[in-house]
Design a protein around this motif. Structure first.
Motif, PDB file in Angstrom:
ATOM      1  N   PRO A  12       8.607 -10.724   4.194  1.00 15.85           N
ATOM      2  CA  PRO A  12       7.165 -10.556   3.950  1.00 15.85           C
ATOM      3  C   PRO A  12       6.743  -9.087   4.025  1.00 15.85           C
ATOM      4  CG  PRO A  12       7.534 -11.432   6.139  1.00 15.85           C
ATOM      5  CD  PRO A  12       8.877 -11.394   5.461  1.00 15.85           C
ATOM      6  N   PHE A  13       5.715  -8.766   3.302  1.00 17.43           N
ATOM      7  CA  PHE A  13       5.157  -7.419   3.249  1.00 17.43           C
ATOM      8  C   PHE A  13       3.850  -7.431   4.017  1.00 17.43           C
ATOM      9  CE2 PHE A  13       2.333  -4.695   0.388  1.00 17.43           C
ATOM     10  CZ  PHE A  13       2.629  -3.521   1.051  1.00 17.43           C
ATOM     11  N   HIS A  14       3.689  -6.521   4.986  1.00 16.70           N
ATOM     12  CA  HIS A  14       2.483  -6.459   5.809  1.00 16.70           C
ATOM     13  C   HIS A  14       1.717  -5.189   5.504  1.00 16.70           C
ATOM     14  CE1 HIS A  14       3.832  -9.873   8.185  1.00 16.70           C
ATOM     15  NE2 HIS A  14       5.020  -9.324   8.175  1.00 16.70           N
ATOM     16  N   LEU A  15       0.396  -5.316   5.393  1.00 15.49           N
ATOM     17  CA  LEU A  15      -0.452  -4.177   5.039  1.00 15.49           C
ATOM     18  C   LEU A  15      -1.756  -4.257   5.804  1.00 15.49           C
ATOM     19  CD1 LEU A  15      -1.557  -1.884   3.118  1.00 15.49           C
ATOM     20  CD2 LEU A  15      -2.174  -3.726   1.561  1.00 15.49           C
ATOM     21  N   LYS A  16      -2.213  -3.100   6.264  1.00 15.72           N
ATOM     22  CA  LYS A  16      -3.536  -2.988   6.899  1.00 15.72           C
ATOM     23  C   LYS A  16      -4.140  -1.692   6.404  1.00 15.72           C
ATOM     24  CE  LYS A  16      -6.627  -3.743  10.231  1.00 15.72           C
ATOM     25  NZ  LYS A  16      -7.587  -4.765  10.129  1.00 15.72           N
ATOM     26  N   CYS A  17      -5.335  -1.744   5.876  1.00 18.32           N
ATOM     27  CA  CYS A  17      -6.004  -0.547   5.385  1.00 18.32           C
ATOM     28  C   CYS A  17      -7.334  -0.409   6.104  1.00 18.32           C
ATOM     29  CB  CYS A  17      -6.228  -0.635   3.881  1.00 18.32           C
ATOM     30  SG  CYS A  17      -6.933   0.874   3.207  1.00 18.32           S
ATOM     31  N   GLU A  18      -7.583   0.760   6.652  1.00 13.10           N
ATOM     32  CA  GLU A  18      -8.833   1.031   7.358  1.00 13.10           C
ATOM     33  C   GLU A  18      -9.506   2.230   6.712  1.00 13.10           C
ATOM     34  OE1 GLU A  18     -10.220  -0.629   9.902  1.00 13.10           O
ATOM     35  OE2 GLU A  18      -8.581  -2.046  10.122  1.00 13.10           O
ATOM     36  N   VAL A  19     -10.810   2.169   6.578  1.00 10.98           N
ATOM     37  CA  VAL A  19     -11.572   3.276   6.004  1.00 10.98           C
ATOM     38  C   VAL A  19     -12.646   3.673   7.000  1.00 10.98           C
ATOM     39  CG1 VAL A  19     -13.029   4.022   4.094  1.00 10.98           C
ATOM     40  CG2 VAL A  19     -11.157   2.412   3.673  1.00 10.98           C
ATOM     41  N   TYR A  20     -12.664   4.942   7.335  1.00 14.43           N
ATOM     42  CA  TYR A  20     -13.664   5.496   8.233  1.00 14.43           C
ATOM     43  C   TYR A  20     -14.472   6.518   7.451  1.00 14.43           C
ATOM     44  CZ  TYR A  20     -10.719   3.233  11.631  1.00 14.43           C
ATOM     45  OH  TYR A  20     -10.006   2.290  12.316  1.00 14.43           O
ATOM     46  N   ALA A  21     -15.500   7.055   8.056  1.00 19.15           N
ATOM     47  CA  ALA A  21     -16.383   7.992   7.357  1.00 19.15           C
ATOM     48  C   ALA A  21     -15.618   9.161   6.739  1.00 19.15           C
ATOM     49  CB  ALA A  21     -17.455   8.508   8.305  1.00 19.15           C
ATOM     50  N   ASN A  22     -14.643   9.672   7.438  1.00 22.27           N
ATOM     51  CA  ASN A  22     -13.916  10.827   6.893  1.00 22.27           C
ATOM     52  C   ASN A  22     -12.406  10.651   6.981  1.00 22.27           C
ATOM     53  OD1 ASN A  22     -13.725  10.992   9.622  1.00 22.27           O
ATOM     54  ND2 ASN A  22     -14.220  13.161   9.767  1.00 22.27           N
ATOM     55  N   ASN A  23     -11.938   9.437   7.178  1.00 19.60           N
ATOM     56  CA  ASN A  23     -10.497   9.183   7.235  1.00 19.60           C
ATOM     57  C   ASN A  23     -10.153   7.899   6.492  1.00 19.60           C
ATOM     58  OD1 ASN A  23      -9.221  11.235   8.917  1.00 19.60           O
ATOM     59  ND2 ASN A  23     -10.589  10.491  10.520  1.00 19.60           N
ATOM     60  N   PHE A  24      -9.007   7.920   5.847  1.00 11.15           N
ATOM     61  CA  PHE A  24      -8.469   6.739   5.194  1.00 11.15           C
ATOM     62  C   PHE A  24      -7.083   6.533   5.781  1.00 11.15           C
ATOM     63  CE2 PHE A  24     -11.523   8.517   2.368  1.00 11.15           C
ATOM     64  CZ  PHE A  24     -12.133   7.435   1.764  1.00 11.15           C
ATOM     65  N   MET A  25      -6.749   5.302   6.110  1.00  7.05           N
ATOM     66  CA  MET A  25      -5.470   5.051   6.738  1.00  7.05           C
ATOM     67  C   MET A  25      -4.916   3.733   6.214  1.00  7.05           C
ATOM     68  SD  MET A  25      -4.788   4.500  10.806  1.00  7.05           S
ATOM     69  CE  MET A  25      -6.245   3.509  10.977  1.00  7.05           C
ATOM     70  N   SER A  26      -3.677   3.772   5.780  1.00  9.44           N
ATOM     71  CA  SER A  26      -2.977   2.563   5.382  1.00  9.44           C
ATOM     72  C   SER A  26      -1.782   2.402   6.301  1.00  9.44           C
ATOM     73  CB  SER A  26      -2.483   2.667   3.939  1.00  9.44           C
ATOM     74  OG  SER A  26      -3.559   2.797   3.057  1.00  9.44           O
ATOM     75  N   LEU A  27      -1.710   1.279   6.981  1.00  4.12           N
ATOM     76  CA  LEU A  27      -0.567   0.967   7.826  1.00  4.12           C
ATOM     77  C   LEU A  27       0.223  -0.110   7.112  1.00  4.12           C
ATOM     78  CD1 LEU A  27      -2.444   0.671  11.232  1.00  4.12           C
ATOM     79  CD2 LEU A  27      -1.223   2.646  10.358  1.00  4.12           C
ATOM     80  N   ILE A  28       1.497   0.138   6.903  1.00  6.22           N
ATOM     81  CA  ILE A  28       2.305  -0.839   6.172  1.00  6.22           C
ATOM     82  C   ILE A  28       3.647  -1.049   6.863  1.00  6.22           C
ATOM     83  CG2 ILE A  28       1.248  -0.343   3.939  1.00  6.22           C
ATOM     84  CD1 ILE A  28       3.721   1.241   3.188  1.00  6.22           C
ATOM     85  N   ILE A  29       4.162  -2.251   6.729  1.00  8.00           N
ATOM     86  CA  ILE A  29       5.532  -2.554   7.117  1.00  8.00           C
ATOM     87  C   ILE A  29       6.207  -2.995   5.816  1.00  8.00           C
ATOM     88  CG2 ILE A  29       7.055  -3.945   8.559  1.00  8.00           C
ATOM     89  CD1 ILE A  29       4.689  -4.312  10.477  1.00  8.00           C
ATOM     90  N   PRO A  30       6.745  -2.023   5.075  1.00  5.92           N
ATOM     91  CA  PRO A  30       7.305  -2.349   3.767  1.00  5.92           C
ATOM     92  C   PRO A  30       8.706  -2.938   3.851  1.00  5.92           C
ATOM     93  CG  PRO A  30       7.592  -0.028   4.201  1.00  5.92           C
ATOM     94  CD  PRO A  30       6.855  -0.610   5.386  1.00  5.92           C
ATOM     95  N   THR A  31       9.030  -3.741   2.867  1.00  2.53           N
ATOM     96  CA  THR A  31      10.393  -4.243   2.739  1.00  2.53           C
ATOM     97  C   THR A  31      11.044  -3.669   1.484  1.00  2.53           C
ATOM     98  OG1 THR A  31       9.562  -6.214   1.619  1.00  2.53           O
ATOM     99  CG2 THR A  31       9.909  -6.373   3.984  1.00  2.53           C
ATOM    100  N   LEU A  32      10.226  -3.038   0.625  1.00  2.00           N
ATOM    101  CA  LEU A  32      10.717  -2.440  -0.617  1.00  2.00           C
ATOM    102  C   LEU A  32      10.063  -1.084  -0.839  1.00  2.00           C
ATOM    103  CD1 LEU A  32      10.285  -5.557  -2.933  1.00  2.00           C
ATOM    104  CD2 LEU A  32      12.434  -4.728  -1.991  1.00  2.00           C
ATOM    105  N   LEU A  33      10.768  -0.188  -1.493  1.00  2.00           N
ATOM    106  CA  LEU A  33      10.218   1.124  -1.817  1.00  2.00           C
ATOM    107  C   LEU A  33       9.001   0.996  -2.729  1.00  2.00           C
ATOM    108  CD1 LEU A  33      10.363   4.181  -1.651  1.00  2.00           C
ATOM    109  CD2 LEU A  33      12.019   4.158  -3.506  1.00  2.00           C
ATOM    110  N   ASN A  34       9.023   0.041  -3.648  1.00  2.00           N
ATOM    111  CA  ASN A  34       7.892  -0.188  -4.563  1.00  2.00           C
ATOM    112  C   ASN A  34       6.602  -0.478  -3.804  1.00  2.00           C
ATOM    113  OD1 ASN A  34       9.058   0.258  -6.975  1.00  2.00           O
ATOM    114  ND2 ASN A  34       9.048  -1.864  -7.668  1.00  2.00           N
ATOM    115  N   GLN A  35       6.705  -1.136  -2.648  1.00  2.00           N
ATOM    116  CA  GLN A  35       5.530  -1.468  -1.862  1.00  2.00           C
ATOM    117  C   GLN A  35       4.875  -0.206  -1.297  1.00  2.00           C
ATOM    118  OE1 GLN A  35       7.499  -4.107   0.819  1.00  2.00           O
ATOM    119  NE2 GLN A  35       7.153  -5.903  -0.475  1.00  2.00           N
ATOM    120  N   VAL A  36       5.684   0.763  -0.883  1.00  2.00           N
ATOM    121  CA  VAL A  36       5.147   2.027  -0.383  1.00  2.00           C
ATOM    122  C   VAL A  36       4.403   2.741  -1.506  1.00  2.00           C
ATOM    123  CG1 VAL A  36       5.731   4.290   0.601  1.00  2.00           C
ATOM    124  CG2 VAL A  36       6.971   2.249   1.352  1.00  2.00           C
ATOM    125  N   LYS A  37       5.010   2.792  -2.686  1.00  2.00           N
ATOM    126  CA  LYS A  37       4.370   3.435  -3.837  1.00  2.00           C
ATOM    127  C   LYS A  37       3.086   2.701  -4.219  1.00  2.00           C
ATOM    128  CE  LYS A  37       8.647   5.312  -5.710  1.00  2.00           C
ATOM    129  NZ  LYS A  37       9.618   5.261  -6.809  1.00  2.00           N
TER     130      LYS A  37
END
Length: 132
Positions: A12-37
């Motif tokens: 499974p591929f896990h993803l969490k994306c958070e957006v703040y006023a001046n920050n963007f953050m993506s937390l991922i647990i990738p299983t494939l290089l394509n998922q990171v891209k």
């Protein structure tokens, strides 16, 4: 390590994306290089949807200087919004300097509560609790 990810996987591929006023953050647990891209492209699209790019790339919402410094790159360990995220250990810690300040405050609260009745300022309480 990202480059070592397989081309196919049933994990499974896990993803969490958070957006703040001046920050963007993506937390991922990738299983494939394509998922990171995919996440990198999606994050950029999201940023540009909220803050359309300027014709002059040096005035882009994603600071050109930050990009040159590597702040927008994928990393296993990253400091953001006063926390250190460690993708290898799957942990998130308050930065050491902030942690020390928090401990001093908590110790003060305990000492003040034992010796005299001294209320904790709500703003200070709220700030500390939000970081716990």
């Amino acid at each position: 390590k990202v480059k070592d990810l397989p081309k196919t996987s049933n994990l499974p591929f896990h993803l969490k994306c958070e957006v703040y006023a001046n920050n963007f953050m993506s937390l991922i647990i990738p299983t494939l290089l394509n998922q990171v891209k995919h996440v990198a492209n999606t994050t950029m699209y999201g940023i540009h949807s909220a803050f359309p790019p300027d014709k002059d790339y040096t005035k882009d919402a994603i600071s050109f200087i930050k990009m040159l410094k590597g702040d927008g790159e994928f990393a296993l360990v990253k400091n953001l919004i006063e926390f250190e995220f460690d993708g290898d250990k799957k942990t998130m810690w308050l930065e050491p300097a902030k942690h020390a300040v928090m401990l001093v405050t908590l110790h003060w609260w305990i000492r003040a509560g034992k010796s005299t009745y001294q209320p904790i300022p709500f703003k200070e309480f709220k700030s500390i609790v939000a970081k716990l």
